[in-house]
Write a protein that holds these residues in place. Structure first.
Motif, PDB file in Angstrom:
ATOM      1  N   GLU A 166       0.823  -1.210   0.000  1.00  0.00           N
ATOM      2  CA  GLU A 166       0.000   0.000   0.000  1.00  0.00           C
ATOM      3  C   GLU A 166       0.854   1.256   0.000  1.00  0.00           C
ATOM      4  N   TRP A 169       1.974   1.675  -3.514  1.00  0.00           N
ATOM      5  CA  TRP A 169       0.814   2.079  -4.309  1.00  0.00           C
ATOM      6  C   TRP A 169       0.531   3.574  -4.143  1.00  0.00           C
ATOM      7  N   GLU A 170       0.662   4.063  -2.935  1.00  0.00           N
ATOM      8  CA  GLU A 170       0.450   5.482  -2.690  1.00  0.00           C
ATOM      9  C   GLU A 170       1.439   6.329  -3.485  1.00  0.00           C
ATOM     10  N   GLN A 171       2.680   5.888  -3.531  1.00  0.00           N
ATOM     11  CA  GLN A 171       3.695   6.615  -4.294  1.00  0.00           C
ATOM     12  C   GLN A 171       3.365   6.592  -5.793  1.00  0.00           C
ATOM     13  N   ARG A 174       0.216   8.798  -6.610  1.00  0.00           N
ATOM     14  CA  ARG A 174       0.519  10.207  -6.384  1.00  0.00           C
ATOM     15  C   ARG A 174       1.112  10.811  -7.659  1.00  0.00           C
TER      16      ARG A 174
END
Length: 370
Positions: A166, A169-171, A174
């Motif tokens: 996760e 995934w956030e990186q 973004r």
């Protein structure tokens, strides 16, 4: 009597196929015109140059995608160049020797080594060893989401926890919230083959499709989830409804693109597989027409090593299914008071059923890794 009726059905079905199969070839290119994974106009010259050891066209191509923030094109080009370098990497070695900090060269090198690691018998160990290459590619251009797609694939192979995945995934999102490759990587992580379930896979795909932009390939994410489910075997009635809805969404997406467009080619190949598995023969034939000459390895390479042969065999099979269920006469024309009216055509027989084989233990890759 039963045997007589069975023979009659067989004779009628054969007559229908003989009558209609040639006509149903309209709009379908001949077998020898179909190409597997044909490169687009920009990638082709880069591959030709790489074959003779010249990296400059590849460098220019990737630099252009980075400069214009064309992340989807960049992802595709990197994957194809790395696949080419798998067996012929002298041009890449020369590129890195000349420009050791080039973000594009570093990204192709990372993609290549991750690909090689995935195919190693000790894949998890090998993937951990190439982790620094992925990190270097990500640091080389902080804007670029493609190294983060690669990081997601890498994390899946190294058995990353949900929390670690996760964070990656956030990186990724973004940098590009609707990046198709990153979404495919996440879908694979959530699949039942890896660390999730069919339900989690479908839930993620449907939410992503609903949130995506019109015309985005993320709209086809549910049909990838459907494909994974179909490969697994038995499908419940509830799952069947989700599969059909996924196919409907992908049909609508396909309609946005021109016939024989290489951009949605893989999505269309995947869609036609799902339509065949659901017995939606007429729609499958129409999708084969929109595919034109653009066959792709995925999903056919999940069934056989001869992806092009499987594509052509499936296309012929769909034509036969449609022909066998088409009435021999679409309708007589009866003259009444000088006017012509179509008479009711005879009801068609149920289409023949086909079974879709699958290679046991092979997970769908679709340009990423098994």
């Amino acid at each position: 009597m039963v045997r007589t009726m069975s023979l009659l059905r067989a004779l009628i079905s054969t007559a229908r196929m003989v009558r209609h199969t040639p006509r149903l070839a309209d709009g379908l290119p001949p077998d020898d015109a179909v190409l597997l994974d044909a490169p687009d106009g920009g990638l082709g010259p880069a591959l030709v140059a790489a074959a003779v050891g010249d990296h400059e066209p590849a460098a220019a191509l990737l630099a252009a995608t980075r400069g214009a923030a064309e992340w989807e094109n960049r992802d595709r080009h990197v994957a194809r160049l790395a696949a080419f370098a798998y067996n012929r990497d002298d041009w890449l070695a020369g590129w890195l020797a000349a420009s050791p900090r080039d973000p594009d060269a570093l990204l192709v090198k990372a993609e290549l080594e991750v690909r090689r690691a995935w195919e190693s018998p000790a894949s998890a160990e090998r993937l951990r060893e190439v982790g620094p290459l992925v990190h270097a590619a990500a640091e080389a251009d902080p804007r670029d989401p493609v190294p983060w797609r690669l990081a997601l694939d890498h994390a899946r192979g190294t058995h990353a926890t949900h929390t670690a995945f996760e964070a990656l995934w956030e990186q990724a999102v973004r940098r590009s919230p609707h990046h198709y490759g990153c979404h495919v990587a996440a879908l694979q992580y959530l699949s039942a083959v890896w660390y999730g379930s069919h339900r989690e896979c479908f839930d993620f795909a449907e939410r992503a499709a609903e949130d995506s932009l019109p015309g985005s390939l993320v709209q086809a994410l549910p049909v990838r989830a459907a494909f994974s489910l179909l490969l697994a075997g038995a499908v419940t009635s509830v799952q069947a409804d989700r599969i059909d809805a996924a196919a409907d969404r992908a049909i609508a997406l396909s309609a946005r693109f021109r016939t024989a467009d290489p951009w949605p080619a893989e999505v269309r190949n995947l869609l036609v597989y799902v339509l065949i598995a659901r017995g939606r023969w007429t729609e499958a034939l129409e999708v084969f027409r929109t595919i034109g000459t653009c066959a792709t390895s995925f999903p056919w390479n999940c069934l056989t090593d001869d992806a092009l042969g499987q594509f052509l065999e499936a296309r012929d099979g769909v034509r036969i299914e449609v022909a066998s269920s088409t009435p021999i006469r679409r309708g007589r024309r009866i003259r009444t008071n000088g006017a012509a009216h179509p008479a009711a055509a005879a009801g068609s027989l149920s289409p023949l059923t086909t079974s879709q084989g699958k290679a046991a233990g092979r997970a769908p890759s679709g340009g990423h890794y098994a």
